[in-house]
Design an enzyme around this catalytic site. Structure first.
Site, PDB file in Angstrom:
ATOM      1  N   CYS A   1      54.893   2.988  24.996  1.00 15.18           N
ATOM      2  CA  CYS A   1      54.643   2.836  23.568  1.00 15.18           C
ATOM      3  C   CYS A   1      55.057   1.463  23.056  1.00 15.18           C
ATOM      4  O   CYS A   1      54.454   0.922  22.132  1.00 15.18           O
ATOM      5  CB  CYS A   1      55.345   3.931  22.779  1.00 15.18           C
ATOM      6  SG  CYS A   1      57.131   3.998  23.050  1.00 15.18           S
TER       7      CYS A   1
ATOM      8  N   GLU B   1      45.860   0.886  20.034  1.00 10.28           N
ATOM      9  CA  GLU B   1      46.721   1.060  21.197  1.00 10.28           C
ATOM     10  C   GLU B   1      45.883   1.515  22.391  1.00 10.28           C
ATOM     11  O   GLU B   1      45.232   2.550  22.351  1.00 10.28           O
ATOM     12  CB  GLU B   1      47.821   2.078  20.909  1.00 10.28           C
ATOM     13  CG  GLU B   1      48.810   2.207  22.049  1.00 10.28           C
ATOM     14  CD  GLU B   1      49.937   3.186  21.754  1.00 10.28           C
ATOM     15  OE1 GLU B   1      51.087   2.895  22.131  1.00 10.28           O
ATOM     16  OE2 GLU B   1      49.665   4.230  21.139  1.00 10.28           O
TER      17      GLU B   1
ATOM     18  N   LYS C   1      58.679  21.555  24.987  1.00 12.44           N
ATOM     19  CA  LYS C   1      57.287  21.676  25.415  1.00 12.44           C
ATOM     20  C   LYS C   1      56.915  20.382  26.130  1.00 12.44           C
ATOM     21  O   LYS C   1      56.654  19.362  25.504  1.00 12.44           O
ATOM     22  CB  LYS C   1      56.379  21.909  24.215  1.00 12.44           C
ATOM     23  CG  LYS C   1      55.098  22.721  24.512  1.00 12.44           C
ATOM     24  CD  LYS C   1      54.125  22.074  25.460  1.00 12.44           C
ATOM     25  CE  LYS C   1      53.316  20.993  24.779  1.00 12.44           C
ATOM     26  NZ  LYS C   1      52.298  20.410  25.723  1.00 12.44           N
TER      27      LYS C   1
END
Length: 494
Positions: free
Chosen positions: A298, A395, A189
């Site tokens: 990340c 973040e 996906k």
């Protein structure tokens, strides 16, 4: 900001569809969504919005391929050859894949060609070798009598793979490759914002000869297709890369059949620059560590801790680099940084910058959105930041660096400052002192520690995080074995 005229890849000259059981099909609902070029805000294509019915069909196809199709009988060496053929196909179509990646993400075309496509091809080659090297062990047991005991590694089964929008091709391949090497079948996906290279990858997978159902690709929203994939009882494992918030939600959805879950989540990674470091290299690395891919990484080094004695030089060096970077659409030849992925993401990043200013931080470079078409942001450096600030704790996923200084703190105190976060994905240390380096390495709670290196991504090295940065590891032997189950066999020879 105008991009030069570029011929559209063939993928964009046809309706985008789903890959299920080796066939390209429309979604059950017929619903579609615009795919946007973040450099211009213009529509590139319309993707099919797959839902629960499409996911069910894909999972069933993957199950048939796993248990009854040619894949179930395929020797490990044959899986190796197919993965190598796919790597060659990526190289052969690298210019087209890079163009699709740049159109869909905005990143510089040269970066997409050298890193994203090159990284994906090498990932396939590395993992191809593991298909023939997964094995169990004989074990010396202490049972009474005469026994033959051993372990077997078997594919975990049908795997749901959910990938993010920041590095879509490389991330899709980094999950598909080890899963296929281990003998699993998959349902991929892609992120709804960036489906293009995943779909072109699917075309190449079919072209090189993977049996139907081994790789299925269902585009759609995370809240619909992604949720259906995670909750489906026919999925044996889910591997997700993305935000920590979504990772936590996945855990609940996966509980129905206690499917295995691997999570590679967020980060707020510290960079430490000591006064004895090679400052020119450290400055360059600190800038690249936060501004590469427009900070949408990340493992971005978003918290910089620098010794007070060299802080002025380091901050000015990084700020100068931020001001010099060419921010432009990815198709512009000298572009160094592209846009963030969407208008929503730009608003999110700018809200963090405003929050930092309101809490007392000072912006010494950047700090503004760039007017015009596309979703561009100036590379930003903030000083006088403090541990309690949102820009330091959360973040941002954008090109924003938060700087703090340290004096002659003990290494325990300094490491504690670096560890003062919910995350533990990556960290970086710049020093010529081996004692300092080794002691900091041992004290930092992070899955990846780099010493005097801007980046050290290698497929042989496990990648993953501590704390809320995720569960499990990707890459290396560990990354392939994560797609296996371990079976113990004990035979009484008496």
């Amino acid at each position: 900001m105008n991009t030069p005229h570029t011929a559209m890849p063939p993928l964009l000259q046809q309706p985008l569809r789903l890959l299920i059981d080796g066939q390209w099909v429309g979604c059950a609902s017929g619903a579609r969504m615009d795919v946007i070029n973040p450099s211009t805000g213009e529509v590139l294509a319309q993707e099919a919005l797959g839902g629960a019915a499409d996911i069910h069909q894909a999972v069933q196809a993957a199950r048939r391929a796993l248990e009854a199709g040619p894949w179930a009988r395929m020797r490990p060496a044959e899986r190796t050859r197919l993965l190598l053929k796919l790597a060659d196909a990526l190289d052969q179509h690298g210019d087209e894949l890079a163009l699709l990646e740049t159109l869909n993400t905005g990143k510089p075309l040269k970066v997409a060609r050298l890193f994203d496509v090159g990284h994906a091809a090498e990932c396939l080659r590395y993992n191809a070798g593991w298909a023939t090297k997964l094995n169990g062990e004989t074990r010396a047991v202490s049972l009474h009598g005469d026994w033959h005991a051993y372990t077997l590694r078997e594919p975990v089964g049908v795997v749901g793979l959910i990938v993010p929008w920041n590095v879509p091709l490389a991330m899709a391949v980094s999950k598909i490759a080890p899963a296929l090497a281990a003998g699993c079948t998959v349902v991929l996906k892609p992120a709804e914002l960036t489906p293009l290279t995943a779909l072109r990858l699917g075309e190449l997978i079919v072209a090189v000869g993977f049996p139907p159902g081994v790789v299925n690709i269902v585009t759609g929203l995370g809240t619909e297709a992604g949720q259906a994939l995670v909750a489906h009882p026919g999925v044996d494992k889910v591997s997700f890369t993305g935000s920590t918030a979504v990772g936590k939600a996945i855990l609940g959805s996966a509980a129905g059949n206690l499917k295995r879950v691997a999570l590679e989540l967020g980060g707020k990674s510290p960079v430490f620059i000591f006064p004895d470091a090679d400052l020119d290299r450290a400055i360059d690395a600190a800038a690249r560590g936060i501004f590469s891919n427009t900070g949408q990484v990340c493992a971005a080094g978003s918290r910089l801790f620098v010794h007070r004695s060299v802080a002025e030089r380091v901050v000015e060096g990084v700020a100068r680099r931020a001001r010099q970077l060419r921010v432009a659409p990815g198709l512009v030849a000298d572009a160094e940084i592209g846009p963030v992925i969407s208008a929503r993401q730009r608003e999110r990043v700018m809200a963090y910058v405003a929050s930092g200013r309101a809490e007392g931080a000072e912006v010494v470079a950047g700090g503004e959105a760039i007017d015009g078409a596309g979703y561009f942001i100036q590379p930003t450096v903030m000083v006088n930041t403090a541990p309690a600030m949102k820009v330091v704790r959360e973040e941002i996923f954008g090109p924003v660096l938060c700087v703090q200084q340290f004096d002659d703190d003990s290494l325990e105190q300094l490491a504690a400052r670096g560890n003062d976060t919910d995350f533990g994905l990556s960290s970086s240390i710049w020093t010529r002192d081996l004692r300092t380096a080794h002691q900091m390495v041992r004290r930092l709670k992070a899955g990846n520690v780099r010493v005097n290196a801007a980046a050290a991504l290698d497929f042989a090295m496990p990648f993953g995080g501590y704390k809320q940065s995720g569960w499990g590891r990707e890459n290396g032997r560990e990354g392939v074995e994560a797609y296996t189950e371990l079976k113990s066999v004990a035979i009484d020879l008496n």
